[in-house]
Design a protein around this motif. Structure first.
Motif, PDB file in Angstrom:
ATOM      1  N   PRO A  96       0.826  -1.214   0.000  1.00 46.15           N
ATOM      2  CA  PRO A  96       0.000   0.000   0.000  1.00 46.15           C
ATOM      3  C   PRO A  96       0.857   1.259   0.000  1.00 46.15           C
ATOM      4  O   PRO A  96       1.951   1.276   0.588  1.00 46.15           O
ATOM      5  N   PRO A  97       0.394   2.330  -0.644  1.00 51.42           N
ATOM      6  CA  PRO A  97       1.186   3.571  -0.704  1.00 51.42           C
ATOM      7  C   PRO A  97       1.295   4.276   0.642  1.00 51.42           C
ATOM      8  O   PRO A  97       2.203   5.078   0.849  1.00 51.42           O
ATOM      9  N   GLY A  98       0.369   4.005   1.572  1.00 49.16           N
ATOM     10  CA  GLY A  98       0.438   4.604   2.904  1.00 49.16           C
ATOM     11  C   GLY A  98      -0.280   5.942   2.999  1.00 49.16           C
ATOM     12  O   GLY A  98      -0.756   6.504   2.014  1.00 49.16           O
ATOM     13  N   ALA A  99      -0.368   6.440   4.221  1.00 49.14           N
ATOM     14  CA  ALA A  99      -1.044   7.711   4.481  1.00 49.14           C
ATOM     15  C   ALA A  99      -0.175   8.878   4.033  1.00 49.14           C
ATOM     16  O   ALA A  99       1.035   8.746   3.864  1.00 49.14           O
ATOM     17  N   HIS A 100      -0.802  10.028   3.862  1.00 54.13           N
ATOM     18  CA  HIS A 100      -0.055  11.215   3.433  1.00 54.13           C
ATOM     19  C   HIS A 100      -0.831  12.472   3.779  1.00 54.13           C
ATOM     20  O   HIS A 100      -2.069  12.446   3.870  1.00 54.13           O
ATOM     21  N   GLY A 101      -0.139  13.531   3.988  1.00 56.82           N
ATOM     22  CA  GLY A 101      -0.767  14.834   4.133  1.00 56.82           C
ATOM     23  C   GLY A 101      -0.753  15.557   2.799  1.00 56.82           C
ATOM     24  O   GLY A 101      -0.620  14.936   1.737  1.00 56.82           O
ATOM     25  N   VAL A 102      -0.920  16.864   2.833  1.00 55.02           N
ATOM     26  CA  VAL A 102      -0.900  17.688   1.625  1.00 55.02           C
ATOM     27  C   VAL A 102       0.034  18.863   1.882  1.00 55.02           C
ATOM     28  O   VAL A 102      -0.048  19.497   2.935  1.00 55.02           O
ATOM     29  N   LYS A 103       0.924  19.164   0.933  1.00 54.78           N
ATOM     30  CA  LYS A 103       1.901  20.224   1.148  1.00 54.78           C
ATOM     31  C   LYS A 103       1.838  21.256   0.037  1.00 54.78           C
ATOM     32  O   LYS A 103       1.903  20.928  -1.148  1.00 54.78           O
ATOM     33  N   ASP A 104       1.668  22.505   0.418  1.00 56.71           N
ATOM     34  CA  ASP A 104       1.711  23.651  -0.504  1.00 56.71           C
ATOM     35  C   ASP A 104       0.769  23.484  -1.703  1.00 56.71           C
ATOM     36  O   ASP A 104       1.135  23.767  -2.844  1.00 56.71           O
ATOM     37  N   ALA A 105      -0.430  23.021  -1.427  1.00 60.20           N
ATOM     38  CA  ALA A 105      -1.402  22.815  -2.504  1.00 60.20           C
ATOM     39  C   ALA A 105      -2.075  24.126  -2.876  1.00 60.20           C
ATOM     40  O   ALA A 105      -2.318  24.995  -2.032  1.00 60.20           O
ATOM     41  N   TYR A 106      -2.392  24.254  -4.158  1.00 59.36           N
ATOM     42  CA  TYR A 106      -3.171  25.393  -4.630  1.00 59.36           C
ATOM     43  C   TYR A 106      -4.656  25.081  -4.497  1.00 59.36           C
ATOM     44  O   TYR A 106      -5.074  23.916  -4.485  1.00 59.36           O
ATOM     45  N   CYS A 107      -5.475  26.113  -4.416  1.00 59.62           N
ATOM     46  CA  CYS A 107      -6.932  25.953  -4.379  1.00 59.62           C
ATOM     47  C   CYS A 107      -7.449  25.946  -5.815  1.00 59.62           C
ATOM     48  O   CYS A 107      -7.308  26.949  -6.532  1.00 59.62           O
ATOM     49  N   LEU A 108      -8.028  24.831  -6.218  1.00 64.92           N
ATOM     50  CA  LEU A 108      -8.557  24.723  -7.579  1.00 64.92           C
ATOM     51  C   LEU A 108      -9.882  25.480  -7.711  1.00 64.92           C
ATOM     52  O   LEU A 108     -10.125  26.157  -8.710  1.00 64.92           O
ATOM     53  N   LEU A 109     -10.725  25.382  -6.672  1.00 61.30           N
ATOM     54  CA  LEU A 109     -12.037  26.042  -6.685  1.00 61.30           C
ATOM     55  C   LEU A 109     -12.415  26.442  -5.263  1.00 61.30           C
ATOM     56  O   LEU A 109     -12.071  25.747  -4.303  1.00 61.30           O
ATOM     57  N   ASN A 110     -13.148  27.529  -5.141  1.00 59.82           N
ATOM     58  CA  ASN A 110     -13.621  28.005  -3.850  1.00 59.82           C
ATOM     59  C   ASN A 110     -15.129  28.203  -3.961  1.00 59.82           C
ATOM     60  O   ASN A 110     -15.598  29.106  -4.653  1.00 59.82           O
ATOM     61  N   PHE A 111     -15.893  27.319  -3.293  1.00 64.12           N
ATOM     62  CA  PHE A 111     -17.343  27.283  -3.444  1.00 64.12           C
ATOM     63  C   PHE A 111     -18.076  27.816  -2.214  1.00 64.12           C
ATOM     64  O   PHE A 111     -17.528  27.838  -1.116  1.00 64.12           O
ATOM     65  N   GLY A 112     -19.358  28.145  -2.433  1.00 67.18           N
ATOM     66  CA  GLY A 112     -20.271  28.437  -1.338  1.00 67.18           C
ATOM     67  C   GLY A 112     -21.022  27.178  -0.935  1.00 67.18           C
ATOM     68  O   GLY A 112     -20.525  26.056  -1.103  1.00 67.18           O
ATOM     69  N   ASP A 113     -22.247  27.349  -0.443  1.00 65.23           N
ATOM     70  CA  ASP A 113     -23.041  26.216   0.040  1.00 65.23           C
ATOM     71  C   ASP A 113     -23.721  25.461  -1.102  1.00 65.23           C
ATOM     72  O   ASP A 113     -23.875  25.977  -2.211  1.00 65.23           O
ATOM     73  N   SER A 114     -24.153  24.248  -0.779  1.00 65.59           N
ATOM     74  CA  SER A 114     -25.026  23.430  -1.632  1.00 65.59           C
ATOM     75  C   SER A 114     -24.468  23.167  -3.027  1.00 65.59           C
ATOM     76  O   SER A 114     -25.194  23.240  -4.024  1.00 65.59           O
ATOM     77  N   ILE A 115     -23.182  22.894  -3.095  1.00 68.00           N
ATOM     78  CA  ILE A 115     -22.612  22.425  -4.357  1.00 68.00           C
ATOM     79  C   ILE A 115     -22.992  20.957  -4.506  1.00 68.00           C
ATOM     80  O   ILE A 115     -22.676  20.122  -3.661  1.00 68.00           O
ATOM     81  N   THR A 116     -23.712  20.642  -5.581  1.00 71.84           N
ATOM     82  CA  THR A 116     -24.248  19.297  -5.765  1.00 71.84           C
ATOM     83  C   THR A 116     -23.320  18.458  -6.646  1.00 71.84           C
ATOM     84  O   THR A 116     -22.405  18.974  -7.297  1.00 71.84           O
ATOM     85  N   THR A 117     -23.609  17.169  -6.683  1.00 67.30           N
ATOM     86  CA  THR A 117     -22.845  16.306  -7.590  1.00 67.30           C
ATOM     87  C   THR A 117     -23.133  16.658  -9.045  1.00 67.30           C
ATOM     88  O   THR A 117     -22.339  16.331  -9.924  1.00 67.30           O
ATOM     89  N   ASP A 118     -24.263  17.327  -9.307  1.00 71.84           N
ATOM     90  CA  ASP A 118     -24.516  17.825 -10.667  1.00 71.84           C
ATOM     91  C   ASP A 118     -23.546  18.942 -11.027  1.00 71.84           C
ATOM     92  O   ASP A 118     -23.157  19.089 -12.182  1.00 71.84           O
TER      93      ASP A 118
END
Length: 994
Positions: A756-778
């Motif tokens: 297994p690749p094992g657990a990992h955190g996230v380092k210096d990631a960019y924000c791809l999208l910044n949403f408000g409420d009720s973002i649906t799977t649609d």
């Protein structure tokens, strides 16, 4: 086909055995040989023996034809043992393992009144534990499953005790395993599931293991219902024309599914044109009680469609899960779930005259959303239950996802038994069901004193208080009483842009767009109805509202009213039974006269397959910026789902759909304003066309007959000429075509090893999208049409696919290249990085460029940068769409930080190796001053043993901000999935080790 036996006689016998394994409702079915239900321990510890047995008699008889009435099942089994001695070894092993069962002392015989026995069952009363008597019925089903499947390996005695002690353990969010009796798929989610299974076989092969381990171990039913589009309307030939177009577009997908039905054991594929999956499940597939080789147990099901909950109305425990979770369940893995709280919902009284089941479900949805039922079961009880038909109950159960519950459960009672008889289940089957459920304290008899049950919380509704209503214009739980609709609509025009607002300037609210419709003068205003669709699993299974719609059409015809020709009208029944009773009643004729011809048997408009509007109508809307309306008898009305040009979408009962089509607008007060002018020149009002409850009941009584169900479902297994003509290979390994734009080998297991690749955190990631409420799977992974300028369109055009052949995103879910490009491609997406601009684009933070989301994500990936998504409340609400997790994973998203998640979507993210995180209560991106232009580091330990479910983690940004989030790995099993890089790699590694 391949059958490794020595004679043609043996081949015939074994082919018969394979057919017999699909027969329903027989005490001595052959299904036990490939089901975990009869002896889970045997499957877990001796799978190689099982695989060998099945390889010796596997055949490729089309699964959808295997529903045969065998007269001598016991002698058949004796013959099979003679042909294949391995099976005799298996039976001896079953006996041995049963003797070792931790709860063997409560294995009890269920006697028949006239002698003999129905079978054996694990008896809850035999446990002699008073706590069980107070358990909700829905929890008793979990308890029985845990007892029956207990092997002290996958399911432990401690798990059984947790469930028995539900009153004390459920508030503590304890984890339990659950093994459903079967799995239900539809084609939009079924295609990627079969793609994954085929790909998993390849992975097993590359790792040098037995590919036959990738086979469903529980019954899997797949109904093709999501592909038909409303291309042709207002025509007697609409059904045939739309089906021909459906096969032209989807021949490759359908061939792939037909291949899967023979390549994988225990898989039934119901062909296109048969009905909507949930209605077929209710009327035909639902067992209520299984009888597998004499072992009785409750039916339970998980499905890859969120409205799988409709079966809860039949007393079958069922709910939606992600496709990847369903695949694991198919392969014998127990589902890990948090033992849910149960909301007791007491019903009393009786619906008023003219009020429909749709009005009731919209009222219940609003009440339960307000109460807060996410992650919980809702169980209905009370004197009002006797006033609800099974179809009414199924309507309420269907919309569980809209009110947020895992289930909306109606325990089995006399109403259930009457429905089973109506729909063609045999008297013997119904007798078995009633006897078993009574003996195991799972049957409600309202003629007897009721044992008080304990619930986590309580709600109550007097049915007499329900009033006619619709919901919209953008969310299912925004209920509007009919009498307030005109005022509410005008408020929506005035309000700022949001769930209840369009921000139309006052001076433009009375705008009229005049145009020519095929030479006829026409006009549209804000609120004009351009789509009126009787559609969806929620309502088309209910005779009272379907016949009610016919009565509205009949009264309107008799008074001289006519639906305007530019309104796109359609009727898509959930099964052929609906057509039979509409014809029997004589009401289909009147629906046709109003333009509601039958267009096909599938989901159609409710999932966005509404087809194109007439070009003149589309131009009038676009050129004049008209807020056009759709009225549909569906369950979802999220922005951009029904049609790109209908910004206002209202959910309504089928008769109200006809009424609004006749009015031509949602900007009307039905109490005060006329719907139109009759042939006598007088005004016609809503009350003049609305049928009484008695009229509807008379139509149901005289028109809905048991023989209709029998004849419909006897024919369903025969397929149709177009399906039967599809030729598919007989190989068990799929030959991937690299040029295919429908079916493509996904990269999930590329370079996979046993480590297994094992657990990992996230380092210096960019924000791809910044949403408000009720973002649906649609919003995340749309199912509808592919926009001509989108990255997915470019991909298809580059491969020679013409615009007219694009089909929908939903139909191309078997191709990861299309779906990755379709991720966050909804044209109504609102992204804070673009200052609330609407559209499927984002800002590439390093350069400040505005790009399609896919293009920005590829820039980040190519540069070696991880990304995250910021979101508000209810992230991932809507359909249980696994591509809403698969897509972000392929885009390189490593984490989603939200105020809250929809239940299924959160588990899907975990299943694809994406970290779900929740802001602390009272915090979100805005209160923390996060813009999305920062870089984010999530401090997670690199050893999985140092992470615990629900622990706090620190998130820091490159501009010095720091805040705490809760990591939403909710169970130990989910941590194991994360450690393995997702649920499917976890399953593969486990199967190889066994």
């Amino acid at each position: 086909m391949y059958i490794t036996t020595s004679s043609s006689a043996s081949s015939s016998l074994l082919r018969a055995a394979a057919s017999y394994s699909r027969a329903r409702f027989f005490p001595s079915s052959f299904r036990n040989l490939n089901s975990t239900q009869a002896s889970p321990s045997l499957i877990n510890h001796h799978r190689s023996l099982t695989s060998a047995a099945f390889r010796s008699f596997h055949c490729s008889v089309p699964r959808w034809s295997q529903r045969l009435d065998w007269r001598s099942p016991l002698s058949l089994r004796a013959q099979i043992r003679a042909v294949n001695p391995v099976i005799e070894q298996l039976e001896r092993k079953f006996t041995t393992m049963a003797a070792e069962h931790p709860f063997k002392t409560v294995l009890t015989s269920l006697p028949k009144p006239g002698g003999g026995e129905f079978g054996k069952f694990y008896s809850l009363p035999a446990l002699n534990d008073p706590r069980i008597d107070k358990l909700p019925y829905s929890i008793r089903i979990l308890l029985e499953s845990a007892i029956r499947n207990c092997d002290n390996f996958q399911v432990k005695k401690e798990d059984v005790e947790k469930i028995i002690d539900w009153q004390n353990t459920s508030p503590k969010q304890v984890e339990i395993p659950f093994k459903p009796a079967r799995v239900l798929l539809q084609d939009f989610t079924g295609v990627p599931a079969v793609v994954d299974l085929a790909c998993m076989r390849d992975a097993m092969n590359k790792l040098g293991s037995d590919t036959s381990k990738i086979n469903p171990l529980v019954p899997v039913d797949l109904v093709i219902d999501h592909s038909v589009q409303v291309d042709v309307t207002r025509s007697e030939n609409a059904v045939q024309a739309n089906m021909e177009l459906e096969f032209q577009r989807n021949k490759e997908r359908f061939s792939f599914l037909k291949w899967g039905s023979s390549a994988f054991r225990n898989m039934l594929v119901v062909p296109p044109g048969s009905g909507i999956v949930h209605q077929v499940n209710l009327e035909y597939l639902g067992r209520v009680v299984f009888n597998t080789d004499g072992m009785l147990y409750p039916d339970s099901v998980v499905g890859t469609d969120s409205h799988t909950t409709m079966i809860d109305g039949l007393g079958v425990a069922g709910w939606g899960v992600g496709g990847i979770e369903a695949e694991a369940a198919m392969l014998g893995q127990p589902m890990s779930m948090v033992l849910p709280g149960v909301v007791g919902f007491k019903l009393s009284g009786k619906l008023r005259n003219g009020v429909t089941a749709t009005d009731l479900v919209l009222t219940v949805t609003q009440m339960l959303r307000k109460h807060g039922v996410v992650g919980k079961f809702v169980e209905f009880y009370g004197d009002g239950m006797g006033e609800l038909s099974l179809a009414d109950r199924a309507t309420i159960a269907n919309m569980s996802p809209e009110y947020g519950a895992t289930m909306g459960f109606f325990p089995v009672d006399h109403v259930t038994l009457q429905y089973l008889k109506l729909t063609g289940r045999s008297d013997e089957t119904v007798a078995t069901i009633e006897s078993y459920l009574r003996a195991n304290k799972m049957f409600v008899d309202y003629n007897e004193p009721q044992q008080e049950r304990v619930y986590s919380s309580y709600l109550e509704l007097n049915l007499a208080e329900v009033e006619s209503c619709i919901s919209g214009p953008k969310r299912p739980h925004d209920r509007v009483p009919l009498k307030e609709m005109k005022a509410d609509w005008n408020s929506c025009l005035n309000n700022k842009v949001g769930f209840k607002g369009f921000a139309v300037p006052k001076e433009k609210q009375d705008k009229v767009a005049k145009f020519s419709f095929h030479g006829q003068p026409a006009e549209l205003k804000h609120g004009s109805v351009v789509i009126a669709a009787i559609t969806s699993c929620t309502n088309t299974s209910n005779p009272s509202v379907m016949l009610g719609a016919g009565l509205v059409a009949k009264k309107a015809c008799e008074l001289g009213l006519q639906v305007k020709p530019w309104i796109k009208t359609s009727l898509a029944p959930g099964s052929g039974v609906v057509t039979k009773y509409l014809q029997q009643s004589g009401l289909q004729e009147y629906l046709n006269k109003q333009g509601f011809h039958i267009v096909g048997y599938g989901c159609t408009t409710c999932i966005g397959n509404s087809g194109e509007l007439d070009e003149s109508v589309a131009s009038a809307i676009s050129e004049n910026d008209i807020i056009a309306a759709a009225v549909l008898s569906g369950n979802r009305n999220f922005e951009g789902r029904v049609h790109a040009l209908t910004r206002a979408n209202y959910l309504a009962s089928p008769p109200l759909v006809v009424a609004y089509a006749l009015a031509g607008t949602v900007d009307i007060d039905f109490d005060k304003e006329p719907i139109g002018t009759g042939k006598d020149g007088k005004s016609v009002y809503f009350k003049d066309i609305w049928p009484s409850t008695e009229e509807i009941a008379e139509a149901v009584q005289s028109s809905v007959l048991p023989d209709m169900f029998k004849s419909t479902y006897e024919a369903i297994t025969k397929g149709n000429p177009m399906w039967n003509q599809l030729l598919v290979p007989s190989s068990t390994m799929y030959s991937w075509d690299p040029t295919s734009t429908y079916i493509h080998e996904p990269p999930y297991f590329m370079n996979m090893t046993m480590e297994p690749p094992g657990a990992h955190g996230v380092k210096d990631a960019y924000c791809l999208l910044n949403f408000g409420d009720s973002i649906t799977t649609d919003h995340i992974s749309p199912a509808g049409s592919i926009h001509k300028d989108s990255p997915a369109a470019k991909y298809l055009l580059d491969r020679g696919v013409e615009l007219k052949d694009f089909n929908s995103y939903g139909s191309r879910r078997g191709n990861d290249e299309v779906m990755a490009r379709g991720t966050f491609a909804n044209i109504r997406l609102v992204n804070k990085l673009l200052n609330w601009e609407v559209g499927p684009k984002t800002i590439h933070v390093p350069t400040g460029e505005k790009l399609y989301v896919f293009d920005a994500a590829m820039r980040y990936k190519d540069a070696g940068h991880d990304t995250i998504v910021l979101a508000g409340a209810e992230y991932g609400s809507g359909s249980s769409r696994d591509w809403a997790a698969k897509g972000p994973m392929l885009l390189g998203v490593k984490a989603v930080i939200a105020k809250s998640f929809e239940r299924i979507h959160r588990s899907n993210l975990v299943g694809m190796g994406i970290i779900p995180l929740c802001f602390n209560s009272g915090e979100d991106a805005d209160t923390l001053g996060l813009t999305g232009h920062e870089r984010y580091t999530i401090d997670l330990p690199s050893k999985i043993t140092n992470i615990r479910p629900g622990q706090d983690v620190t998130v820091t940004t490159d501009n010095g901000k720091s805040f705490t989030c809760t990591v939403r790995f909710d169970t130990e099993v989910e941590l194991a999935y994360f450690n393995n890089g997702g649920i499917l790699p976890y399953v593969i590694r486990n199967l190889i080790k066994q």
